[in-house]
Design a protein around this motif. Structure first.
Motif, mmCIF file in Angstrom:
data_model
loop_
_atom_site.group_PDB
_atom_site.id
_atom_site.type_symbol
_atom_site.label_atom_id
_atom_site.label_comp_id
_atom_site.label_asym_id
_atom_site.label_seq_id
_atom_site.Cartn_x
_atom_site.Cartn_y
_atom_site.Cartn_z
ATOM 1 N N VAL A 217 1.411 -9.263 -3.566
ATOM 2 C CA VAL A 217 1.826 -8.562 -5.179
ATOM 3 C C VAL A 217 3.226 -7.913 -4.222
ATOM 4 C CG1 VAL A 217 1.247 -6.890 -6.983
ATOM 5 C CG2 VAL A 217 -0.528 -8.958 -5.477
ATOM 6 N N LYS A 218 3.791 -8.119 -5.698
ATOM 7 C CA LYS A 218 4.878 -7.063 -5.525
ATOM 8 C C LYS A 218 5.382 -6.201 -6.778
ATOM 9 C CE LYS A 218 6.993 -8.699 -1.544
ATOM 10 N NZ LYS A 218 6.025 -8.675 -0.445
ATOM 11 N N PRO A 219 4.541 -4.361 -6.621
ATOM 12 C CA PRO A 219 5.004 -3.913 -8.459
ATOM 13 C C PRO A 219 7.002 -4.158 -8.692
ATOM 14 C CG PRO A 219 4.262 -2.206 -6.646
ATOM 15 C CD PRO A 219 4.465 -4.034 -5.947
ATOM 16 N N VAL B 248 1.092 -1.096 0.041
ATOM 17 C CA VAL B 248 0.627 -0.363 0.191
ATOM 18 C C VAL B 248 1.005 1.771 0.188
ATOM 19 C CG1 VAL B 248 -1.694 1.530 1.300
ATOM 20 C CG2 VAL B 248 -1.890 -1.275 0.920
ATOM 21 N N SER B 249 1.952 1.192 0.410
ATOM 22 C CA SER B 249 2.834 2.311 1.327
ATOM 23 C C SER B 249 2.977 2.346 -0.646
ATOM 24 C CB SER B 249 4.234 2.062 1.565
ATOM 25 O OG SER B 249 3.339 1.815 3.136
ATOM 26 N N GLU B 250 4.009 1.696 -1.331
ATOM 27 C CA GLU B 250 4.429 1.901 -2.389
ATOM 28 C C GLU B 250 3.298 2.221 -3.426
ATOM 29 O OE1 GLU B 250 6.615 2.087 -5.864
ATOM 30 O OE2 GLU B 250 7.593 2.039 -3.736
ATOM 31 N N LEU B 251 2.087 1.387 -3.367
ATOM 32 C CA LEU B 251 1.104 1.969 -4.721
ATOM 33 C C LEU B 251 0.657 3.699 -4.771
ATOM 34 C CD1 LEU B 251 -0.846 -1.205 -4.482
ATOM 35 C CD2 LEU B 251 0.199 -0.464 -6.019
ATOM 36 N N ASN B 252 0.659 4.576 -3.122
ATOM 37 C CA ASN B 252 0.431 5.243 -2.655
ATOM 38 C C ASN B 252 1.493 6.510 -2.864
ATOM 39 O OD1 ASN B 252 -1.547 7.218 -1.140
ATOM 40 N ND2 ASN B 252 0.114 7.202 0.393
ATOM 41 N N LYS B 253 2.309 6.287 -2.812
ATOM 42 C CA LYS B 253 3.646 6.789 -3.570
ATOM 43 C C LYS B 253 3.985 6.814 -5.000
ATOM 44 C CE LYS B 253 7.860 5.928 -4.356
ATOM 45 N NZ LYS B 253 9.198 5.023 -4.161
ATOM 46 N N GLY C 279 9.171 0.965 -10.539
ATOM 47 C CA GLY C 279 7.600 2.506 -9.906
ATOM 48 C C GLY C 279 7.075 3.011 -10.717
ATOM 49 N N ASP C 280 6.897 2.744 -11.403
ATOM 50 C CA ASP C 280 5.631 3.062 -12.467
ATOM 51 C C ASP C 280 4.837 2.053 -12.988
ATOM 52 O OD1 ASP C 280 6.989 1.775 -14.338
ATOM 53 O OD2 ASP C 280 6.888 3.201 -15.920
ATOM 54 N N PHE C 281 4.566 0.901 -11.990
ATOM 55 C CA PHE C 281 2.895 -0.179 -12.035
ATOM 56 C C PHE C 281 2.124 0.411 -12.256
ATOM 57 C CE2 PHE C 281 0.396 -2.052 -10.043
ATOM 58 C CZ PHE C 281 0.128 -3.242 -11.005
ATOM 59 N N LEU C 282 1.369 1.768 -11.864
ATOM 60 C CA LEU C 282 0.035 2.223 -11.653
ATOM 61 C C LEU C 282 -0.218 3.066 -12.904
ATOM 62 C CD1 LEU C 282 -0.807 2.949 -8.667
ATOM 63 C CD2 LEU C 282 -1.709 1.407 -9.710
#
Length: 102
Positions: free
Chosen positions: A92-94, A17-22, A97-100
């Motif tokens: 899940v592990k993206p 969640v921290s990574e996706l939020n970022k 860094g630009d998964f989204l």
């Protein structure tokens, strides 16, 4: 506008969640990240996941009954406020860094 929906059970989703939020903040899109705990029994993991509520646009809730992943996904979909839904498992592990963005 996207709702990122993550069911979890006895697994810490905080780093995901921290990574996706970022990533979502960096691409400046309206978003929310909803995590539903399906009645986990591991107290340490529950405490880790509660920290999700301290992140911008991120919400962690706990179920009192273990209903299973499919039911949890249905609840998350009903609670989502945006039309685009992205379901992810909590482990899940993206890849990057630009998964989204992709």
């Amino acid at each position: 506008m996207i709702s990122i929906l993550i069911p979890t059970y006895n697994y810490s989703a905080f780093s995901l969640v921290s990574e996706l939020n970022k990533q979502a903040l960096s691409i400046e899109i309206p978003y929310e990240i909803l995590v539903l705990d399906d009645c986990s029994t591991n107290k340490i993991i529950i405490e880790e996941n509660r920290a999700i509520n301290n992140l911008e646009n991120c919400f962690y809730t706990e179920s009192n009954i273990n209903n299973g992943r499919t039911f949890s996904r249905g609840i998350l979909a009903k609670e989502a406020k945006y039309n685009w839904l992205l379901f992810l498992d909590s482990d899940v592990k993206p890849k990057d860094g630009d998964f989204l963005k992709k």
